[in-house]
Write a protein that holds these residues in place. Sequence first.
Motif, short mmCIF file in Angstrom:
data_model
loop_
_atom_site.label_atom_id
_atom_site.label_comp_id
_atom_site.label_asym_id
_atom_site.label_seq_id
_atom_site.Cartn_x
_atom_site.Cartn_y
_atom_site.Cartn_z
N LYS A 1 24.91 21.51 -26.96
CA LYS A 1 24.96 20.12 -27.41
C LYS A 1 23.57 19.64 -27.77
O LYS A 1 22.58 20.03 -27.15
CB LYS A 1 25.52 19.22 -26.30
N ALA A 2 23.50 18.75 -28.77
CA ALA A 2 22.22 18.10 -29.08
C ALA A 2 21.97 17.01 -28.05
O ALA A 2 22.90 16.40 -27.52
CB ALA A 2 22.28 17.49 -30.47
N MET A 3 20.70 16.78 -27.75
CA MET A 3 20.32 15.58 -26.97
C MET A 3 19.23 14.87 -27.75
O MET A 3 18.50 15.49 -28.54
CB MET A 3 19.88 15.94 -25.55
N TYR A 4 19.16 13.56 -27.55
CA TYR A 4 18.24 12.77 -28.39
C TYR A 4 18.07 11.38 -27.80
O TYR A 4 18.80 10.97 -26.90
CB TYR A 4 18.81 12.62 -29.81
N ASP A 5 17.06 10.65 -28.33
CA ASP A 5 16.92 9.23 -28.03
C ASP A 5 17.98 8.50 -28.83
O ASP A 5 18.29 8.88 -29.96
CB ASP A 5 15.54 8.72 -28.46
N ARG A 6 18.52 7.44 -28.24
CA ARG A 6 19.59 6.70 -28.90
C ARG A 6 19.28 5.22 -28.96
O ARG A 6 19.69 4.45 -28.09
CB ARG A 6 20.90 6.89 -28.15
N PRO A 7 18.57 4.76 -30.01
CA PRO A 7 18.38 3.33 -30.14
C PRO A 7 19.70 2.63 -30.48
O PRO A 7 20.58 3.24 -31.08
CB PRO A 7 17.40 3.21 -31.31
N LEU A 8 19.82 1.38 -30.04
CA LEU A 8 20.97 0.55 -30.43
C LEU A 8 20.45 -0.41 -31.51
O LEU A 8 19.58 -1.23 -31.25
CB LEU A 8 21.47 -0.22 -29.21
#
Length: 321
Positions: free
Chosen positions: A158-165
């Motif tokens: 799975k990819a992981m990443y920062d998630r801005p809203l």
Amino acid sequence: MLDEVERWLATRSWSAADRPLDLLLAAKRAAGPAGTISVVLPALDEEATVGEIVGTIRRDLMTPDVPLVDEVVVVDSGSRDATARVAADAGATVVDRDAVLPRVPAVSGKGEVLWRSLLVTRGEIICFIDADLREFDSRFVSGIVGPLLTEPSVQLVKAMYDRPLETGGTVVPAGGGRVTELVARPLLNLHWPRLAGFVQPLGGEYAARRSLLERLPFPVGYGVELGMLIDSLALVGLDALGQVDVGVRHHRHQSGQALGRMAAAIYRTAHLRLARGHLVRPRLTQYDRASSGFVPSTHEVDTEERPPMLDVPEYLHHRAA
Ligand SMILES: O=c1ccn([C@@H]2O[C@H](COP(=O)(O)OP(=O)(O)O[C@H]3O[C@H](CO)[C@@H](O)[C@H](O)[C@H]3O)[C@@H](O)[C@H]2O)c(=O)[nH]1
Ligand SMILES: O=C(O)[C@H](O)COP(=O)(O)O
């Protein structure tokens, strides 16, 4: 956190930078047919973004110098906009969900089109990418297929990443992934703590070996990611799963109520796996303010699951052809 998860984090979490493209290309060449890669984009009304994603993959990963990806397939999930035309113009193979396995009428939902994609792709590695991503970077693809090319024991990444809203002109740097934080992560930690190391368990960007995917049932809706993690853990074990840091993910955010329906589908998927056979009531009631007060509206929660592809005769025929 379980000791096992700490060990897993130390050995099965990578960064996209760990595997440069030349290493991946050499590993792909050495793998032969096992290294063929299909990228699949499930798409429902994504005309604004699908073309750029397809174009970026073709430009960066499907050239004579960098032949990492063998095909990019957009599976149209009943779009009413120009998704199919935009995707085809950008160079994707476009498949309508209703044209795949017509014997089994398609239902709506993302899991439904991911399941059908196994019937129209030829790669031994399948890489799923959401079609609503913005500022898309091809590292999302090369990063997550990397461990599948270089580590024979790894089966799902799975990819992981920062998630801005990013809504209404405001940006909350780590505010995204609301269903992840409020529903999926608590469920996983409480019931499947061996999966607690996944940073983005619901993310739509992941790659897996066909030999695993064809043995899994697919919830037809948004339960597909949670179901896949839980079922993969049971089938192949934690050390066959991994994750790769690919940077920052920007996407179209759904409304709070749409996320409520997603959360219900995810809870239902978890519940089914906790107590096979015991049915919870698969409906969700939500409320909207109207002049008369709060008005309820009730929605069905996805309950259907497609069987493992290996149980579908047409799939065996597709693989034999
Ligand atoms: O009926 C549908 C619904 C969605 N999609 C596509 O699936 C992708 C993801 O859908 P989206 O509505 O953007 O999901 P998110 O709100 O971003 O939900 C997150 O969480 C979900 C539950 O785990 C995952 O399925 C998603 O991939 C993940 O991004 C997009 O390309 C959609 O066009 C379909 O093809 N058919
Ligand atoms: O993955 C999730 O948790 C949901 O898709 C919600 O994501 P968002 O909060 O970034 O819109």
